[in-house]
Design a protein around this motif. Structure first.
Motif, short mmCIF file in Angstrom:
data_model
loop_
_atom_site.label_atom_id
_atom_site.label_comp_id
_atom_site.label_asym_id
_atom_site.label_seq_id
_atom_site.Cartn_x
_atom_site.Cartn_y
_atom_site.Cartn_z
N TRP A 1 1.03 10.90 5.46
CA TRP A 1 1.88 10.17 4.58
C TRP A 1 3.38 9.94 4.84
CZ3 TRP A 1 -0.69 6.95 2.00
CH2 TRP A 1 -1.99 7.55 1.29
N MET A 2 3.80 11.05 5.59
CA MET A 2 5.13 10.84 5.92
C MET A 2 5.32 10.28 7.15
SD MET A 2 7.57 14.20 6.98
CE MET A 2 6.64 14.70 8.35
N ARG A 3 4.27 10.09 8.22
CA ARG A 3 4.34 9.22 9.39
C ARG A 3 4.33 7.91 9.03
NH1 ARG A 3 0.34 10.64 13.59
NH2 ARG A 3 1.59 9.43 14.83
N ILE A 4 3.56 7.60 7.95
CA ILE A 4 3.32 6.30 7.61
C ILE A 4 4.55 5.88 6.91
CG2 ILE A 4 2.16 4.82 5.79
CD1 ILE A 4 -0.53 6.49 6.37
N HIS A 5 5.19 6.61 6.03
CA HIS A 5 6.56 6.23 5.42
C HIS A 5 7.39 6.02 6.34
CE1 HIS A 5 10.21 7.24 3.10
NE2 HIS A 5 9.62 6.65 2.40
N GLN A 6 7.54 6.77 7.52
CA GLN A 6 8.66 6.73 8.50
C GLN A 6 8.15 5.62 9.64
OE1 GLN A 6 9.00 10.66 9.87
NE2 GLN A 6 10.13 11.13 8.20
N HIS A 7 7.12 4.72 9.41
CA HIS A 7 6.69 3.75 10.04
C HIS A 7 6.28 4.00 11.53
CE1 HIS A 7 8.00 0.54 7.32
NE2 HIS A 7 9.01 1.12 6.98
N GLU A 8 6.06 5.43 11.58
CA GLU A 8 5.43 5.75 13.04
C GLU A 8 4.04 5.80 12.89
OE1 GLU A 8 6.52 10.01 12.85
OE2 GLU A 8 8.73 9.70 12.86
N LEU A 9 3.27 5.31 12.06
CA LEU A 9 1.89 5.31 11.79
C LEU A 9 1.41 4.03 11.06
CD1 LEU A 9 -0.93 6.34 12.89
CD2 LEU A 9 -0.70 7.79 10.60
N SER A 10 0.47 3.00 11.31
CA SER A 10 0.11 1.95 10.24
C SER A 10 -0.95 2.51 9.69
CB SER A 10 -0.23 0.88 11.26
OG SER A 10 -1.28 0.98 11.82
N PRO B 1 -3.87 -5.95 2.13
CA PRO B 1 -3.02 -5.25 1.02
C PRO B 1 -2.43 -3.90 1.21
CG PRO B 1 -4.69 -6.92 0.15
CD PRO B 1 -4.91 -6.55 1.48
N PHE B 2 -3.49 -3.06 1.80
CA PHE B 2 -3.27 -1.74 2.15
C PHE B 2 -2.09 -1.67 2.81
CE2 PHE B 2 -7.70 -0.35 0.70
CZ PHE B 2 -7.21 0.00 -0.52
N ASN B 3 -2.18 -2.45 4.05
CA ASN B 3 -1.26 -2.34 5.22
C ASN B 3 0.21 -2.89 4.87
OD1 ASN B 3 -2.69 -1.33 7.42
ND2 ASN B 3 -3.56 -3.11 7.75
N ALA B 4 -0.11 -3.92 3.92
CA ALA B 4 1.45 -4.66 3.36
C ALA B 4 1.95 -3.25 2.39
CB ALA B 4 1.26 -5.60 2.87
N THR B 5 1.23 -2.77 1.76
CA THR B 5 1.87 -1.51 1.00
C THR B 5 2.24 -0.49 1.70
OG1 THR B 5 0.21 -2.17 -1.00
CG2 THR B 5 1.07 -0.03 -1.10
N PHE B 6 1.44 0.05 2.60
CA PHE B 6 1.88 1.03 3.67
C PHE B 6 3.29 0.71 4.21
CE2 PHE B 6 -2.96 2.50 3.90
CZ PHE B 6 -2.81 3.30 2.75
N ARG B 7 3.37 -0.49 4.77
CA ARG B 7 4.65 -0.91 5.27
C ARG B 7 5.96 -0.96 4.34
NH1 ARG B 7 1.36 -4.68 7.57
NH2 ARG B 7 2.09 -6.36 6.34
N ARG B 8 5.86 -1.24 2.98
CA ARG B 8 6.81 -1.10 2.05
C ARG B 8 6.86 0.27 1.57
NH1 ARG B 8 8.44 -6.01 -0.82
NH2 ARG B 8 9.96 -4.15 -1.53
#
Length: 88
Positions: A39-48, A73-80
């Protein structure tokens, strides 16, 4: 109803209540879970989100069809997620 997702989330966060309490609870069609590091890597845009699913760093329970249907929509949410201040 027409309320924005942001308004609904804000009301839940501010007041701790769902703005539509009269709705019957429904079982989630899809549940996503991962380690805190993922989750941290997704949050920091290190992982899609998509790459996390493909490498099985994000696991899910439910219908694969539902997952594929809502992948964009999942990917858009994760990017946000990266735009929201968080401490890990």
């Amino acid at each position: 109803m027409g309320d924005s997702v942001e308004w609904i989330l804000a009301k839940i966060l501010l007041y701790g209540t769902c703005p539509y309490p009269s709705r019957k609870s429904q079982k989630a069609q899809l549940r996503i879970h991962a380690s805190q590091e993922t989750w941290m890597r997704i949050h920091q845009h290190e992982l899609s989100g998509k790459k996390a699913f493909l490498t099985q760093q994000l696991q899910f329970r439910g219908s694969m069809l539902t997952l594929l249907k809502y992948m964009d929509p999942f990917n858009a949410t994760f990017r946000r997620m990266g735009d929201i201040p968080a401490t890990f």
